[in-house]
Design an enzyme around this catalytic site. Structure first.
Site, PDB file in Angstrom:
ATOM      1  N   SER A 124     107.877 -59.516 -20.953  1.00 34.19           N
ATOM      2  CA  SER A 124     107.232 -58.697 -21.986  1.00 34.19           C
ATOM      3  C   SER A 124     108.232 -58.314 -23.064  1.00 34.19           C
ATOM      4  CB  SER A 124     106.695 -57.435 -21.304  1.00 34.19           C
ATOM      5  OG  SER A 124     106.335 -56.473 -22.257  1.00 34.19           O
ATOM      6  N   TYR A 150     107.708 -49.563 -15.715  1.00 34.71           N
ATOM      7  CA  TYR A 150     107.070 -50.887 -15.829  1.00 34.71           C
ATOM      8  C   TYR A 150     108.004 -51.849 -16.572  1.00 34.71           C
ATOM      9  CZ  TYR A 150     104.504 -54.648 -18.049  1.00 34.71           C
ATOM     10  OH  TYR A 150     104.146 -55.894 -18.505  1.00 34.71           O
ATOM     11  N   LYS A 154     110.262 -55.520 -15.435  1.00 43.20           N
ATOM     12  CA  LYS A 154     110.322 -56.823 -16.107  1.00 43.20           C
ATOM     13  C   LYS A 154     111.781 -57.214 -16.366  1.00 43.20           C
ATOM     14  CE  LYS A 154     105.978 -57.766 -16.391  1.00 43.20           C
ATOM     15  NZ  LYS A 154     105.431 -58.807 -15.544  1.00 43.20           N
TER      16      LYS A 154
HETATM   17  P1  NAD Z   1      96.020 -58.291 -15.149  1.00 45.52           P
HETATM   18  O1  NAD Z   1      96.124 -56.984 -14.447  1.00 45.52           O
HETATM   19  O2  NAD Z   1      94.723 -58.670 -15.740  1.00 45.52           O
HETATM   20  O3  NAD Z   1      96.477 -59.484 -14.166  1.00 45.52           O
HETATM   21  C1  NAD Z   1      97.444 -59.295 -13.165  1.00 45.52           C
HETATM   22  C2  NAD Z   1      96.846 -59.777 -11.859  1.00 45.52           C
HETATM   23  O4  NAD Z   1      97.800 -59.603 -10.805  1.00 45.52           O
HETATM   24  C3  NAD Z   1      95.597 -58.991 -11.456  1.00 45.52           C
HETATM   25  O5  NAD Z   1      94.536 -59.897 -11.220  1.00 45.52           O
HETATM   26  C4  NAD Z   1      96.004 -58.253 -10.169  1.00 45.52           C
HETATM   27  O6  NAD Z   1      94.917 -58.140  -9.277  1.00 45.52           O
HETATM   28  C5  NAD Z   1      97.118 -59.146  -9.647  1.00 45.52           C
HETATM   29  N1  NAD Z   1      98.129 -58.481  -8.808  1.00 45.52           N
HETATM   30  C6  NAD Z   1      98.823 -57.350  -9.075  1.00 45.52           C
HETATM   31  N2  NAD Z   1      99.666 -57.076  -8.069  1.00 45.52           N
HETATM   32  C7  NAD Z   1      99.532 -58.062  -7.151  1.00 45.52           C
HETATM   33  C8  NAD Z   1     100.122 -58.344  -5.888  1.00 45.52           C
HETATM   34  N3  NAD Z   1     101.044 -57.534  -5.364  1.00 45.52           N
HETATM   35  N4  NAD Z   1      99.737 -59.447  -5.224  1.00 45.52           N
HETATM   36  C9  NAD Z   1      98.789 -60.283  -5.734  1.00 45.52           C
HETATM   37  N5  NAD Z   1      98.184 -60.061  -6.914  1.00 45.52           N
HETATM   38  C10 NAD Z   1      98.548 -58.964  -7.602  1.00 45.52           C
HETATM   39  O7  NAD Z   1      97.181 -58.323 -16.242  1.00 45.52           O
HETATM   40  P2  NAD Z   1      97.470 -59.361 -17.399  1.00 45.52           P
HETATM   41  O8  NAD Z   1      97.292 -58.660 -18.678  1.00 45.52           O
HETATM   42  O9  NAD Z   1      96.766 -60.622 -17.140  1.00 45.52           O
HETATM   43  O10 NAD Z   1      99.036 -59.552 -17.199  1.00 45.52           O
HETATM   44  C11 NAD Z   1      99.577 -60.641 -16.494  1.00 45.52           C
HETATM   45  C12 NAD Z   1     101.094 -60.519 -16.500  1.00 45.52           C
HETATM   46  O11 NAD Z   1     101.538 -60.497 -17.839  1.00 45.52           O
HETATM   47  C13 NAD Z   1     101.594 -59.232 -15.855  1.00 45.52           C
HETATM   48  O12 NAD Z   1     102.762 -59.540 -15.133  1.00 45.52           O
HETATM   49  C14 NAD Z   1     101.907 -58.346 -17.032  1.00 45.52           C
HETATM   50  O13 NAD Z   1     102.919 -57.423 -16.737  1.00 45.52           O
HETATM   51  C15 NAD Z   1     102.379 -59.380 -18.050  1.00 45.52           C
HETATM   52  N6  NAD Z   1     102.221 -58.919 -19.433  1.00 45.52           N
HETATM   53  C16 NAD Z   1     101.007 -58.478 -19.873  1.00 45.52           C
HETATM   54  C17 NAD Z   1     100.865 -58.016 -21.182  1.00 45.52           C
HETATM   55  C18 NAD Z   1      99.540 -57.478 -21.676  1.00 45.52           C
HETATM   56  O14 NAD Z   1      99.539 -56.756 -22.672  1.00 45.52           O
HETATM   57  N7  NAD Z   1      98.413 -57.824 -21.062  1.00 45.52           N
HETATM   58  C19 NAD Z   1     101.972 -58.032 -22.045  1.00 45.52           C
HETATM   59  C20 NAD Z   1     103.201 -58.496 -21.569  1.00 45.52           C
HETATM   60  C21 NAD Z   1     103.319 -58.938 -20.252  1.00 45.52           C
HETATM   61  C1  WQD Z   2      99.148 -50.822 -29.506  1.00 50.30           C
HETATM   62  C2  WQD Z   2      99.100 -49.791 -30.616  1.00 50.30           C
HETATM   63  C3  WQD Z   2      99.269 -47.499 -29.870  1.00 50.30           C
HETATM   64  C4  WQD Z   2      95.438 -47.301 -27.793  1.00 50.30           C
HETATM   65  C5  WQD Z   2     101.914 -52.158 -24.382  1.00 50.30           C
HETATM   66  C6  WQD Z   2     103.059 -52.142 -23.416  1.00 50.30           C
HETATM   67  C7  WQD Z   2     103.846 -53.400 -23.514  1.00 50.30           C
HETATM   68  C8  WQD Z   2     102.936 -54.635 -23.380  1.00 50.30           C
HETATM   69  C9  WQD Z   2     101.778 -54.564 -24.303  1.00 50.30           C
HETATM   70  C10 WQD Z   2     102.914 -55.327 -21.097  1.00 50.30           C
HETATM   71  C11 WQD Z   2     100.116 -48.661 -30.397  1.00 50.30           C
HETATM   72  C12 WQD Z   2      97.942 -47.762 -30.524  1.00 50.30           C
HETATM   73  C13 WQD Z   2      96.539 -47.742 -28.510  1.00 50.30           C
HETATM   74  C14 WQD Z   2      94.568 -46.339 -28.376  1.00 50.30           C
HETATM   75  C15 WQD Z   2      95.957 -46.337 -30.345  1.00 50.30           C
HETATM   76  N1  WQD Z   2     102.375 -54.735 -22.072  1.00 50.30           N
HETATM   77  N2  WQD Z   2      96.793 -47.271 -29.764  1.00 50.30           N
HETATM   78  N3  WQD Z   2      94.876 -45.910 -29.635  1.00 50.30           N
HETATM   79  O1  WQD Z   2     102.055 -49.964 -26.652  1.00 50.30           O
HETATM   80  O2  WQD Z   2     102.415 -52.006 -28.132  1.00 50.30           O
HETATM   81  O3  WQD Z   2     102.443 -52.243 -25.699  1.00 50.30           O
HETATM   82  O4  WQD Z   2     101.115 -53.316 -24.140  1.00 50.30           O
HETATM   83  O5  WQD Z   2     104.005 -55.789 -21.017  1.00 50.30           O
HETATM   84  O6  WQD Z   2     104.776 -53.343 -22.511  1.00 50.30           O
HETATM   85  O7  WQD Z   2     103.896 -51.036 -23.700  1.00 50.30           O
HETATM   86  O8  WQD Z   2     100.306 -51.805 -26.822  1.00 50.30           O
HETATM   87  O9  WQD Z   2      97.851 -51.887 -26.911  1.00 50.30           O
HETATM   88  O10 WQD Z   2      98.951 -49.896 -25.810  1.00 50.30           O
HETATM   89  O11 WQD Z   2      99.111 -50.150 -28.262  1.00 50.30           O
HETATM   90  O12 WQD Z   2      96.175 -45.894 -31.468  1.00 50.30           O
HETATM   91  O13 WQD Z   2      93.597 -45.897 -27.767  1.00 50.30           O
HETATM   92  O14 WQD Z   2      97.823 -49.168 -30.600  1.00 50.30           O
HETATM   93  O15 WQD Z   2      99.782 -46.266 -30.220  1.00 50.30           O
HETATM   94  O16 WQD Z   2     100.614 -48.336 -31.639  1.00 50.30           O
HETATM   95  P1  WQD Z   2     101.863 -51.394 -26.893  1.00 50.30           P
HETATM   96  P2  WQD Z   2      98.981 -50.932 -26.857  1.00 50.30           P
END
Ligand code: NAD
Ligand code: WQD
Length: 333
Positions: A124, A150, A154
């Site tokens: 991330s 969190y 990562k």
């Molecule tokens: P998500 O929650 O939809 O998917 C994650 C999946 O992992 C879920 O289906 C959950 O049931 C499963 N899971 C969690 N813990 C587990 C465990 N111990 N064993 C087996 N399964 C488990 O999330 P996502 O948005 O699809 O994210 C996927 C990956 O990408 C995550 O590692 C997340 O940290 C990373 N990521 C997401 C974002 C985002 O904004 N969505 C941004 C950056 C990184």
């Molecule tokens: C985006 C913008 C909020 C909700 C997070 C994690 C990051 C990554 C992606 C996993 C911000 C604003 C949000 C609302 C708002 N995840 N906002 N009203 O904070 O950039 O990143 O998700 O790795 O680690 O920190 O994403 O979607 O939460 O927010 O105004 O109800 O929207 O303040 O500026 P963020 P977000």
């Protein structure tokens, strides 16, 4: 290639499954369903014609995980499984370290025991922490001033992967640092469907659009940006998923790290206006206090992924919003 997708019923993992199957790979999915639903498997089949084999297994259950590796001969693993709620991680840090770091260690142990040497890991942009420039490049120092447990999971997992690769010259790892994934498959069949309260902006926008939440809370409009609201790099999840396929196919020994983002920043107010335009309805919003820990602005410099992988985004924020509306329609029926 036969690929195990951990977290493959989740939001990003399910889109990666679709793109991998479409590209001709064989996919098996492992998930404990703590934040996703089993019916995603049927939706993947509706889109691709193939229902992936599914293991309802928790990565923390080392014995059950080992049975999965015994049963199948994977060539590669795409590792999405993890907990991802930033706020919750502040309240329950140990749960996050145990699940994300502990689960990854179990996975890497099985990969080592069964000689599976190719890994793509979901990292991330949060690992960059606070930087002087809002334009993040892969060369920047990571792991400092990270705002949540969190985020630290990562950064720690990235270090663990580096160490494993150091110990085995044949190990191939690609670490993908995502910016802000939004949208869903254009069929509207799969999308972001978190169990419980959402954490990110787009799921909140959709809840306002469906009337589940009356008004979007915009967290602060006094940041040092053009309209005062925070700027992020939103990337369509299908572009993100395609980046995984390319990274997997081009993997070579050692560790490669890529930003997956569009390189373009969009403010919260711009997101509100775009959604209103695409949906044809005004999205009600109210400016409230800043949310703790939010940075004013950051976005990817995605040029390394373009240069080395030949990957760049093809879809826009408007495309993501159109697809989100389609997902909402599909799920109303
Ligand atoms: P998500 O929650 O939809 O998917 C994650 C999946 O992992 C879920 O289906 C959950 O049931 C499963 N899971 C969690 N813990 C587990 C465990 N111990 N064993 C087996 N399964 C488990 O999330 P996502 O948005 O699809 O994210 C996927 C990956 O990408 C995550 O590692 C997340 O940290 C990373 N990521 C997401 C974002 C985002 O904004 N969505 C941004 C950056 C990184
Ligand atoms: C985006 C913008 C909020 C909700 C997070 C994690 C990051 C990554 C992606 C996993 C911000 C604003 C949000 C609302 C708002 N995840 N906002 N009203 O904070 O950039 O990143 O998700 O790795 O680690 O920190 O994403 O979607 O939460 O927010 O105004 O109800 O929207 O303040 O500026 P963020 P977000």
């Amino acid at each position: 290639m036969k690929i195990l997708i951990t977290g493959g019923t989740g939001y990003i993992g399910s889109h990666a499954a679709v793109e991998l199957i479409t590209a001709g790979h064989e996919v098996e999915i492992l998930d404990n369903l703590c934040n996703s639903k089993r019916d995603v498997l049927g939706k993947i089949e509706e889109i691709t014609g193939v229902e992936p084999k599914f293991y309802d297994v928790d990565l923390r259950d080392a014995e059950a995980l080992e049975r999965v590796f015994e049963e199948s001969d994977f060539e590669a693993v795409m590792h999405f499984a993890g907990l991802k709620a930033v706020g919750e991680s502040v309240e329950k840090p140990l749960e996050y370290y145990e699940n994300n770091v502990g689960g990854t260690i179990n996975l890497l142990e099985c990969m080592e025991a069964y000689a599976v040497k190719k890994l793509v890991f979901s990292s991330s942009a949060t690992v960059y922490g606070v930087q002087e420039s809002p334009e993040y490049t892969e060369e920047m120092v990571t792991g400092l001033k990270i705002s949540s447990p969190y985020g630290r999971t990562k950064a720690m997992i990235e270090e663990i992967i580096q160490d494993v690769a150091q110990s085995d010259p044949e190990f191939e790892a690609t670490i993908l640092r995502y910016f802000n994934p939004i949208g869903n498959h254009s069929s509207g069949l799969i999308g972001e469907d978190p169990n419980g309260t959402p954490n990110n902006l787009m799921p909140f926008i959709t809840k306002v659009a469906t009337g589940e939440i009356p008004v979007l809370a915009v967290f602060g409009n006094d940041f040092a940006t053009s309209d005062g609201t925070c700027i992020r790099d939103y990337i369509h999840v299908v572009d993100l998923a395609k980046g995984h396929v390319i990274a997997m196919e081009q993997s070579t020994p050692g560790v490669k790290i890529y930003n997956l983002g569009s390189g373009k920043g969009t403010s919260v107010m711009e997101m509100v206006k775009l959604f209103s335009r695409v949906s044809g309805k005004n999205l009600p919003y109210k400016v409230v206090e800043r949310r703790a820990g939010d940075l004013a602005e950051f976005y990817a410099n995605p040029s390394k992924a373009e240069r080395e992988l030949g990957w760049k985004v093809e879809l826009t924020v408007e495309d993501a919003m159109r697809d989100t509306l389609k997902y909402l329609q599909e799920n109303e029926q």
